[in-house]
Structures are given as C-alpha cells and as structure tokens.
Design a protein around this motif. Sequence first.
Motif, PDB file in Angstrom:
ATOM      1  N   LYS A  49      84.178  90.515  59.479  1.00 36.80           N
ATOM      2  CA  LYS A  49      83.895  89.277  58.674  1.00 36.80           C
ATOM      3  C   LYS A  49      82.495  89.241  57.936  1.00 36.80           C
ATOM      4  O   LYS A  49      82.312  89.114  56.582  1.00 36.80           O
ATOM      5  CB  LYS A  49      84.052  88.042  59.297  1.00 36.80           C
ATOM      6  CG  LYS A  49      85.510  88.026  60.193  1.00 36.80           C
ATOM      7  CD  LYS A  49      85.640  86.797  61.220  1.00 36.80           C
ATOM      8  CE  LYS A  49      84.669  86.590  62.105  1.00 36.80           C
ATOM      9  NZ  LYS A  49      84.508  87.624  63.236  1.00 36.80           N
ATOM     10  N   SER A  50      81.406  89.269  58.727  1.00 33.55           N
ATOM     11  CA  SER A  50      80.093  88.898  58.242  1.00 33.55           C
ATOM     12  C   SER A  50      79.847  90.166  57.253  1.00 33.55           C
ATOM     13  O   SER A  50      79.301  90.139  56.002  1.00 33.55           O
ATOM     14  CB  SER A  50      79.134  89.384  59.319  1.00 33.55           C
ATOM     15  OG  SER A  50      79.359  88.137  59.995  1.00 33.55           O
ATOM     16  N   THR A  51      80.187  91.505  57.397  1.00 31.18           N
ATOM     17  CA  THR A  51      80.135  92.462  56.739  1.00 31.18           C
ATOM     18  C   THR A  51      80.872  92.478  55.407  1.00 31.18           C
ATOM     19  O   THR A  51      80.277  92.701  54.380  1.00 31.18           O
ATOM     20  CB  THR A  51      80.571  94.081  57.242  1.00 31.18           C
ATOM     21  OG1 THR A  51      80.039  94.117  58.612  1.00 31.18           O
ATOM     22  CG2 THR A  51      80.536  95.225  56.603  1.00 31.18           C
ATOM     23  N   ALA A  91      73.978  82.489  55.641  1.00 30.36           N
ATOM     24  CA  ALA A  91      73.962  83.767  56.655  1.00 30.36           C
ATOM     25  C   ALA A  91      74.429  83.116  58.179  1.00 30.36           C
ATOM     26  O   ALA A  91      74.197  81.936  58.393  1.00 30.36           O
ATOM     27  CB  ALA A  91      72.640  84.233  56.623  1.00 30.36           C
ATOM     28  N   GLU A  92      75.179  84.073  58.786  1.00 31.57           N
ATOM     29  CA  GLU A  92      75.204  83.668  59.929  1.00 31.57           C
ATOM     30  C   GLU A  92      74.046  83.629  60.772  1.00 31.57           C
ATOM     31  O   GLU A  92      72.869  84.293  60.596  1.00 31.57           O
ATOM     32  CB  GLU A  92      75.971  84.933  60.705  1.00 31.57           C
ATOM     33  CG  GLU A  92      76.465  84.897  62.099  1.00 31.57           C
ATOM     34  CD  GLU A  92      77.128  86.277  62.607  1.00 31.57           C
ATOM     35  OE1 GLU A  92      77.762  86.787  62.030  1.00 31.57           O
ATOM     36  OE2 GLU A  92      77.054  86.298  63.764  1.00 31.57           O
ATOM     37  N   GLY A  93      73.812  82.693  61.771  1.00 32.71           N
ATOM     38  CA  GLY A  93      72.499  82.573  62.591  1.00 32.71           C
ATOM     39  C   GLY A  93      71.681  81.719  61.855  1.00 32.71           C
ATOM     40  O   GLY A  93      70.547  81.285  62.240  1.00 32.71           O
ATOM     41  N   LEU A 167      80.370  80.865  53.681  1.00 34.77           N
ATOM     42  CA  LEU A 167      79.884  80.216  54.958  1.00 34.77           C
ATOM     43  C   LEU A 167      80.213  81.239  56.028  1.00 34.77           C
ATOM     44  O   LEU A 167      81.436  81.388  56.239  1.00 34.77           O
ATOM     45  CB  LEU A 167      80.268  78.844  55.272  1.00 34.77           C
ATOM     46  CG  LEU A 167      80.036  77.730  54.252  1.00 34.77           C
ATOM     47  CD1 LEU A 167      81.051  76.458  54.658  1.00 34.77           C
ATOM     48  CD2 LEU A 167      78.618  77.304  54.623  1.00 34.77           C
ATOM     49  N   ASP A 168      79.238  81.694  56.749  1.00 28.95           N
ATOM     50  CA  ASP A 168      79.531  82.671  57.953  1.00 28.95           C
ATOM     51  C   ASP A 168      79.398  81.819  59.294  1.00 28.95           C
ATOM     52  O   ASP A 168      78.270  81.649  59.691  1.00 28.95           O
ATOM     53  CB  ASP A 168      78.545  83.860  57.638  1.00 28.95           C
ATOM     54  CG  ASP A 168      79.133  84.922  58.789  1.00 28.95           C
ATOM     55  OD1 ASP A 168      79.967  84.657  59.444  1.00 28.95           O
ATOM     56  OD2 ASP A 168      78.273  86.092  58.781  1.00 28.95           O
ATOM     57  N   GLU A 169      80.255  81.445  59.728  1.00 32.34           N
ATOM     58  CA  GLU A 169      80.536  80.884  61.123  1.00 32.34           C
ATOM     59  C   GLU A 169      79.554  79.615  61.254  1.00 32.34           C
ATOM     60  O   GLU A 169      78.702  79.511  62.041  1.00 32.34           O
ATOM     61  CB  GLU A 169      80.213  82.084  62.213  1.00 32.34           C
ATOM     62  CG  GLU A 169      81.172  83.142  62.167  1.00 32.34           C
ATOM     63  CD  GLU A 169      81.436  83.634  63.342  1.00 32.34           C
ATOM     64  OE1 GLU A 169      81.469  82.877  64.500  1.00 32.34           O
ATOM     65  OE2 GLU A 169      81.586  84.984  63.596  1.00 32.34           O
ATOM     66  N   PRO A 170      79.757  78.690  60.233  1.00 33.13           N
ATOM     67  CA  PRO A 170      78.747  77.296  60.488  1.00 33.13           C
ATOM     68  C   PRO A 170      78.897  76.787  61.833  1.00 33.13           C
ATOM     69  O   PRO A 170      77.982  76.192  62.107  1.00 33.13           O
ATOM     70  CB  PRO A 170      79.381  76.612  59.272  1.00 33.13           C
ATOM     71  CG  PRO A 170      80.639  77.070  58.900  1.00 33.13           C
ATOM     72  CD  PRO A 170      80.837  78.592  59.254  1.00 33.13           C
TER      73      PRO A 170
HETATM   74 MG   LIG Z   1      79.842  87.944  61.936  1.00 31.05          MG
END
Ligand SMILES: [Mg+2]
Length: 243
Positions: A49-51, A91-93, A167-170
Amino acid sequence: MSASGNKQPILQVEDLAVAYGHIEAVKGISLSLNEGEITALVGANGAGKSTSLLAISGLVKAQRGRVLLHGQDLLQMSPHRIVESGVVQVAEGRATLTTLTVEENLGLGAYTRKDKDGVARDLEWVYSLFPVLKNRAAGLAGNLSGGEQQMLAIGRALMAKPKVLLLDEPSMGLAPLIIQEIFRIVQEINKTGMTVLLVEQNVRQALRIAQRGYVLETGKIVLEDSGANLLGNPKVVEAYLGG
Ligand SMILES: [Mg+2]
Ligand SMILES: Nc1ncnc2c1ncn2[C@@H]1O[C@H](COP(=O)(O)OP(=O)(O)OP(=O)(O)O)[C@@H](O)[C@H]1O
C-alpha cells in the motif's frame, strides 16, 4: 452514458510495478479514482500500500506503468512537480517537523503556492477543520500528541491545495476516539469536493466512508468494488473484518 454513470476518473494508475532490489512490492496494479470520491486501498501489512502511494508521489521509482492525472503521466515528473500538479501525500508516520511550530509546518505545506490570499484562506480552513491546531499554532509541533500530529500532517498537505489527497494510514496508532475524529474529518474534507485515496489497515472504517475500494494482497489488486459491497463481501469479512 447513464445519469448515474457520470463519474469522471481524475487519477488513473495503469500497470504500476515497483521493486526494492529483488522484492517485487507492487506487481502491476491498476486503479482509478473518481473525481470527488474517497477511494480506499486496503490490505494487510506488507501488501504494498505505502509503496503504491510513494510511487504515485514520485518518491520511489516505478519499474513500469503510468499514473495519469488529466492525461499527464506523473511518473515522468519530479516529486516537486507532482505536488504542484495537485497530487499530495500525507506520509505514513506523520513526519511533521518537530522543531518548528504548528503554523510553520502548515506554511511549509504551501511552499509551492504563489496565491497568498488563497494560502491565507486555506490556513483558516485548516484551523476550522482542526481547532486544536489553531490553539497550538505558536507551539512546537514536537509537543503535540500523536493525534494532533496526524491532524497537522493532514493540514500541511491541505495547505498545498491538492486535487488528490493521498492518505497513508491516518488512523495508525491512535486511540479509538481520535480515530473516529480523523475519519470524520476525512469525510468533511471530501465533502468540499476533494478526491481522496485512503490507505488503511482499519478496513471497516475505511470502507464505510469510501465510495469505492480496492483490496491489495502481496502486490496485486484482488478485489475492486463499491465500499458498501466490499464491506459485505464474504472474502473481505473473513480476511479483514474478523468474520
Ligand atoms: Mg504502509
Ligand atoms: N525501503 C524498502 N526496502 C526494501 N523493501 C521494502 C522497503 N519498503 C517496503 N519494502 C517491502 O515491500 C513490501 C511492501 O511494503 P509496503 O510498505 O508498501 O507495504 P504496506 O502495505 O504499506 O504495509 P504496512 O501496512 O505495514 O504499512 C514489503 O514486503 C516490504 O517489506
């Protein structure tokens, strides 16, 4: 075309593949975001997913494929140009700049913009979405709670005036009440007409607010449907909803 079939794609990903050395993280995925909709991209840890988001943003290099925004291929552009053209990732994180103030972080989000009046209006909009950020405007971002930092990361992306918000895993790592708040705000942002690609491991909540969704498994899209249909799909229930 039928009256209900007038959804226009704004972003089209075609046969996108990404590898890290020998690891094929994304194996030729295709997806389409309708303008003004929330599209969810869900899947387990390591599914890619993030990639996928990083490749769309130009932050990792794709092996092949196309990412078309109004017919223009983002894969041929620098990350800076991709932001300027309206595709902006959170970004995630979270990755807020902890030694800058809240307002300085928000200002950085607008670094590509020259419309000062628009920037000032959007700052007020972000503060209305996230009143806590207004209260903490002069405070250091590093002193915010996890949920507040996520709000700041989203707010900073909004300051770039995106056409498409990635949105990456908000909801990652946040307490249940804060998660509710984040999902509510994502819906509120979408109601302004903004297109959202929402990556989540919180599959139930993501599919509840998404008009459409894709399920990613080990680098491949295995299901694509409306959010409501995916929520009721036995495969999704069994694999992701603890059914
Ligand atoms: Mg990810
Ligand atoms: N920088 C990297 N170098 C090498 N391999 C990587 C790198 N980043 C991710 N991977 C690998 O690529 C695959 C996809 O990872 P990715 O982070 O895109 O998954 P994800 O769906 O976002 O997972 P998560 O839900 O845990 O965030 C995984 O096998 C992961 O180990």
